[in-house]
Design a protein around this motif. Structure first.
Motif, short mmCIF file in Angstrom:
data_model
loop_
_atom_site.label_atom_id
_atom_site.label_comp_id
_atom_site.label_asym_id
_atom_site.label_seq_id
_atom_site.Cartn_x
_atom_site.Cartn_y
_atom_site.Cartn_z
N ASN A 20 34.91 19.44 41.03
CA ASN A 20 33.82 20.41 40.85
C ASN A 20 34.26 21.83 41.18
O ASN A 20 33.78 22.80 40.60
CB ASN A 20 32.62 20.02 41.72
CG ASN A 20 31.86 18.84 41.15
OD1 ASN A 20 31.87 18.59 39.95
ND2 ASN A 20 31.19 18.08 42.03
N ASP A 21 35.20 21.92 42.15
CA ASP A 21 35.70 23.25 42.52
C ASP A 21 36.45 23.90 41.37
O ASP A 21 36.52 25.14 41.27
CB ASP A 21 36.62 23.15 43.74
CG ASP A 21 35.85 22.80 45.01
OD1 ASP A 21 34.63 23.02 45.05
OD2 ASP A 21 36.49 22.29 45.96
N HIS A 24 34.57 26.26 38.05
CA HIS A 24 34.37 27.70 37.86
C HIS A 24 35.54 28.34 37.13
O HIS A 24 35.38 29.35 36.45
CB HIS A 24 34.08 28.40 39.20
CG HIS A 24 35.30 28.68 40.03
ND1 HIS A 24 35.83 27.75 40.88
CD2 HIS A 24 36.08 29.79 40.12
CE1 HIS A 24 36.89 28.28 41.49
NE2 HIS A 24 37.07 29.51 41.04
N LYS A 27 34.64 27.41 33.49
CA LYS A 27 33.42 28.07 33.02
C LYS A 27 33.64 29.57 32.81
O LYS A 27 33.07 30.17 31.89
CB LYS A 27 32.29 27.85 34.03
CG LYS A 27 31.79 26.41 34.08
CD LYS A 27 30.87 26.14 35.26
CE LYS A 27 29.51 26.77 35.07
NZ LYS A 27 28.57 26.33 36.13
N SER A 28 34.45 30.16 33.64
CA SER A 28 34.70 31.61 33.52
C SER A 28 35.70 31.92 32.41
O SER A 28 35.80 33.07 31.98
CB SER A 28 35.23 32.16 34.85
OG SER A 28 36.51 31.60 35.14
N ASP A 57 27.80 22.28 31.41
CA ASP A 57 29.09 21.98 32.03
C ASP A 57 29.84 20.93 31.23
O ASP A 57 31.05 21.06 30.97
CB ASP A 57 28.90 21.48 33.47
CG ASP A 57 28.48 22.60 34.41
OD1 ASP A 57 28.57 23.78 34.00
OD2 ASP A 57 28.05 22.30 35.53
N GLN A 96 44.01 29.93 41.65
CA GLN A 96 43.12 30.97 42.16
C GLN A 96 43.79 32.34 42.15
O GLN A 96 43.13 33.37 42.06
CB GLN A 96 42.70 30.60 43.58
CG GLN A 96 41.51 31.36 44.12
CD GLN A 96 41.11 30.84 45.50
OE1 GLN A 96 41.96 30.48 46.32
NE2 GLN A 96 39.82 30.80 45.76
#
Length: 353
Positions: A20-21, A24, A27-28, A57, A96
């Protein structure tokens, strides 16, 4: 960047929170999930993580799986003991981080590269990445870029206990350096004999697998289009140099030291003091032109290094492309395609994002 998550990750429901982390990222649009191995896809289809995804999602993930992207890939598995696959924790920390474009001087060089991105990346993806903080320019210094990379590798030791591979695996760099070439050699038919880069210049980047590009021209300021110098003709201080400079041919403009010209301190070098190759390149210019450009543009253009790159803000796509039209194409080591230099730089950055 392409993210390939392997079957063992999906088959363990204990990984669902970690997966789940990663959402993003997807999605971005910063990174893209792909499952091109049947076992990985089947494990995803039967996973508790997929069953937990709802609406947008799930549609986002499924849409991405059907797309093909030509980018760098990272594989994630908790089973592998090789240096290629990343654990979930490693991968998250690695993904990241932004991609850093290491240049020789951040303030002086970035206007040039931003102009290339703004004017020549028709997709707008690189500007979006830059604005979102996924892509950054960073100061490497000329001869110190290697030290910057070495220091970054060393810092990885204390950054995270999850970084257990050879530390250069965690670097996200693209290095762009001046070639510092002083001349080119032209055949009788007008074609250019391409000069190989000195092996010592590229050895470190090759050993550490850091992608790099050396500019074809001498320095970034050699890419400033003629239209800028034509505007200088209206300036009493800059007019003399601009008139003489515009008499040079494209190859001469490519390798001329715009800042210092042919000067040595307070004196102008005599032609016979130049190397044979440099003399051959400029042999057709008059003595008057030689003397007019001989001390460089810094005498007429205060704070030359700091301010001259800002001239790239005043040119358009056609003008900036015209300045490289005569150059040899650059062949990508990744896909084998030949592109003009600016398209090559844009393509390489997109692949690494």
């Amino acid at each position: 960047m392409i993210v390939n998550i392997k079957h063992d990750i999906f088959s363990n429901s204990g990984n669902d929170n970690d997966l789940n982390d990663f959402l993003h990222f997807f999605k971005s649009g910063k990174h893209q999930l792909i499952l091109n191995n049947p076992d990985d896809f089947l494990s995803f289809e039967n996973s508790t993580w997929k069953n937990s995804l709802k609406g947008d999602d799930l549609r986002l993930i499924l849409k991405g799986l059907k797309s093909t992207f030509y980018k760098n890939k990272i594989s994630i598995s908790n089973l592998s003991n090789n240096d290629e696959d990343f654990s979930l924790k490693e991968a998250y920390l690695f993904l990241q981080k932004p991609l850093q474009i290491l240049v020789e001087h951040l303030d002086y060089d970035s206007p040039f590269f931003i102009a290339i991105i703004e004017k020549l990346d028709f997709t707008g993806k690189l500007i979006d990445a830059f604005q979102n903080g996924w892509l950054e320019f960073d100061h490497g210094g000329g001869s110190t870029i290697e030290s910057v990379i070495r220091n970054n590798i060393t810092r990885q030791i204390t950054t995270s206990p999850y970084f257990i591979k050879p530390l250069e695996k965690y670097l996200r760099y693209f290095v762009i350096k001046d070639s510092d070439r002083e001349y080119c050699i032209i055949n009788k038919d007008g074609t250019i004999i391409e000069q190989e880069l000195i092996e010592s210049k590229v050895r470190f980047f090759s050993e550490k697998k850091v992608p790099f590009h050396y500019l074809y021209k001498r320095e970034k300021e050699n890419y400033v289009p003629d239209c800028v110098f034509e505007l200088f003709l209206q300036d009493k201080v800059k007019k003399g140099f601009a008139e003489a400079y515009l008499k040079l041919n494209n190859h001469q403009k490519d390798f001329f030291d715009l800042e210092k010209g042919f000067s040595k301190g307070e004196e102008l070098k005599k032609r016979e003091e130049l190397s044979t190759e440099i003399n051959n390149l400029y042999k057709n210019i008059s003595d008057q032109t030689y003397e007019s450009i001989g001390f460089g543009f810094a005498n007429s253009y205060p704070r030359f290094k700091a301010k001259f790159s800002l001239e790239f803000k005043n040119v358009d796509k056609e003008q900036i492309l015209l300045r490289i039209k005569h150059q040899p194409l650059v062949k990508s080591k990744i896909d084998g395609n030949e592109r003009n230099e600016f398209e090559h730089i844009i393509n390489e950055i997109k692949r690494l994002l």
